[in-house]
Scaffold this active site. Structure first.
Site, PDB file in Angstrom:
ATOM      1  N   ARG A  90       1.988 -40.118 -31.662  1.00  0.00           N
ATOM      2  CA  ARG A  90       2.836 -40.110 -30.503  1.00  0.00           C
ATOM      3  C   ARG A  90       3.461 -41.440 -30.040  1.00  0.00           C
ATOM      4  O   ARG A  90       4.272 -41.518 -29.122  1.00  0.00           O
ATOM      5  CB  ARG A  90       2.810 -38.905 -29.547  1.00  0.00           C
ATOM      6  CG  ARG A  90       2.656 -37.484 -30.017  1.00  0.00           C
ATOM      7  CD  ARG A  90       2.083 -36.581 -29.198  1.00  0.00           C
ATOM      8  NE  ARG A  90       0.571 -36.702 -28.855  1.00  0.00           N
ATOM      9  CZ  ARG A  90      -0.239 -36.126 -28.168  1.00  0.00           C
ATOM     10  NH1 ARG A  90       0.216 -35.037 -27.427  1.00  0.00           N
ATOM     11  NH2 ARG A  90      -1.207 -36.354 -27.900  1.00  0.00           N
ATOM     12  N   HIS A 138      -5.503 -27.804 -33.234  1.00  0.00           N
ATOM     13  CA  HIS A 138      -5.710 -27.673 -34.800  1.00  0.00           C
ATOM     14  C   HIS A 138      -4.838 -26.630 -35.245  1.00  0.00           C
ATOM     15  O   HIS A 138      -4.113 -26.658 -36.360  1.00  0.00           O
ATOM     16  CB  HIS A 138      -6.954 -27.238 -34.879  1.00  0.00           C
ATOM     17  CG  HIS A 138      -8.149 -28.636 -34.742  1.00  0.00           C
ATOM     18  ND1 HIS A 138      -9.450 -28.619 -35.001  1.00  0.00           N
ATOM     19  CD2 HIS A 138      -7.789 -29.915 -34.441  1.00  0.00           C
ATOM     20  CE1 HIS A 138      -9.919 -29.794 -34.900  1.00  0.00           C
ATOM     21  NE2 HIS A 138      -8.924 -30.646 -34.548  1.00  0.00           N
ATOM     22  N   LYS A 147     -13.025 -30.141 -38.091  1.00  0.00           N
ATOM     23  CA  LYS A 147     -13.929 -29.051 -37.334  1.00  0.00           C
ATOM     24  C   LYS A 147     -13.725 -29.214 -35.942  1.00  0.00           C
ATOM     25  O   LYS A 147     -13.517 -30.270 -35.436  1.00  0.00           O
ATOM     26  CB  LYS A 147     -15.313 -28.855 -37.728  1.00  0.00           C
ATOM     27  CG  LYS A 147     -16.081 -30.377 -37.817  1.00  0.00           C
ATOM     28  CD  LYS A 147     -16.511 -30.509 -36.221  1.00  0.00           C
ATOM     29  CE  LYS A 147     -16.691 -32.022 -35.859  1.00  0.00           C
ATOM     30  NZ  LYS A 147     -16.850 -32.305 -34.428  1.00  0.00           N
TER      31      LYS A 147
END
Length: 326
Positions: free
Chosen positions: A37, A79, A97
């Site tokens: 970003r 995620h 993860k």
């Protein structure tokens, strides 16, 4: 000649400093694009690693059509939404993860993966290391008899100001950051999902230390300790009827020769060597081969869903001081 798999990266988290070399060293891969970003940061990372294209938004990379799959190292809270966006845009996803914030999100990601016919793999890299193949052989050969209990630790002292790990809103906490390794290890060795769990935690803005117990339908019991407020400690043990197998460095076994320690009552410890290996590189190789249809992915989306369901139950138990049945 088969075209190499084209990678894109959504984000510039510090883990990228390890994953990017693993991608670049994979002969079946090319790293085509990176997005942030912050346009200046995206440009700097692209220049540093010789990445041909950079984007100042994640959507721009997904709309570019210049990649075959993406690696997603964003904060935990992002995620699920960005994995779904990438899948719906037509890309395979290797997601850091934990896959999602909870089991419900994980189930939804799995549904989208099936619908889009794209691969999603959760990036628990440790399980790709050769030491685990050797460990499985040791158990199968009966070196310790039938496994009875599993014990694992993953703790460290968080010393970063304003860390994502210390943010409840971004899905931080000990269980989500490093506890998932212990939970996954226990499920992997047990070979099934837990039927009941219990946990206690020290809470501040997030869970800073958590100890948990899991009961498996085979009768195997697992205990673990995870934390972000105590001295760093890594260890995993499998206690069987006739002996104990110990991994002194289970989460980062390393590229030099690894080892498993076999302990038996009234006998000298025996060192069982295992090949070293780059777990990140092996993870990349496995993912790319699966995406190209050369072999099935070793770790399916259902494994990630199972891990998230176990993490959910442990978190609930820690908050309520009750045993949770799955």
């Amino acid at each position: 000649m088969t075209r190499r798999f084209r990678w894109g990266i959504l984000g510039t988290a510090s883990i990228c400093e390890t994953m990017i070399p693993a991608i670049l060293q994979n002969s079946a891969s090319t790293l085509e694009a990176i997005a942030s970003r912050d346009a200046a940061k995206a440009r700097e990372w692209a220049k540093r690693y010789g990445i041909p294209r950079f984007f100042s938004s994640y959507d721009a990379l997904l709309e570019s059509g210049c990649v075959d799959g993406v690696y997603l190292p964003l904060p935990n809270s992002l995620h699920a939404p960005w994995t779904v966006r990438a899948l719906e845009a037509g890309y395979h996803v290797l997601c850091e993860k934990p896959l999602t914030l909870d089991g419900e999100e994980a189930e939804y990601v799995a549904e989208v993966a099936v619908k889009t016919k794209k691969l999603v793999v959760e990036a628990y890299m440790y399980r790709h290391h050769p030491v685990y193949s050797r460990l499985e052989t040791c158990i199968a050969d009966g070196l310790i008899g039938k496994p009875v209990t599993l014990h694992s630790q993953f703790t460290f002292m968080l010393d970063e100001d304003d860390s994502i790990v210390d943010s409840a809103g971004l899905g931080g906490g000990a269980l989500m950051d490093v506890g998932g390794y212990c939970v996954h290890f226990s499920r992997m060795i047990a070979g099934c999902e837990p039927v009941a769990v219990s946990a206690f935690a020290r809470f501040d803005t997030v869970d800073r230390t958590l100890t948990g117990t899991m009961q498996f339908p085979t009768g195997v019991l697992a205990t673990f300790q995870t934390g972000i407020e105590s001295a760093e400690h890594h260890r995993a043990e499998i206690h069987g009827e006739t002996g104990i197998l110990v991994l002194e460095n289970p989460w980062h076994p390393g590229e030099t020769e690894a080892r498993i320690v076999l302990k038996r009552h009234e006998e000298a410890d025996r060192i069982i060597p295992a090949p070293g290996g780059n777990a990140y590189g092996r993870q990349v190789s496995d993912f790319v081969a699966a995406c190209r249809g050369e072999k099935p992915a070793r770790w399916s989306i259902s494994d990630a869903v199972g891990n998230m369901n176990a993490l959910d139950a442990l978190r609930t138990s820690a908050k309520t001081s009750r045993v949770v049945h799955l």
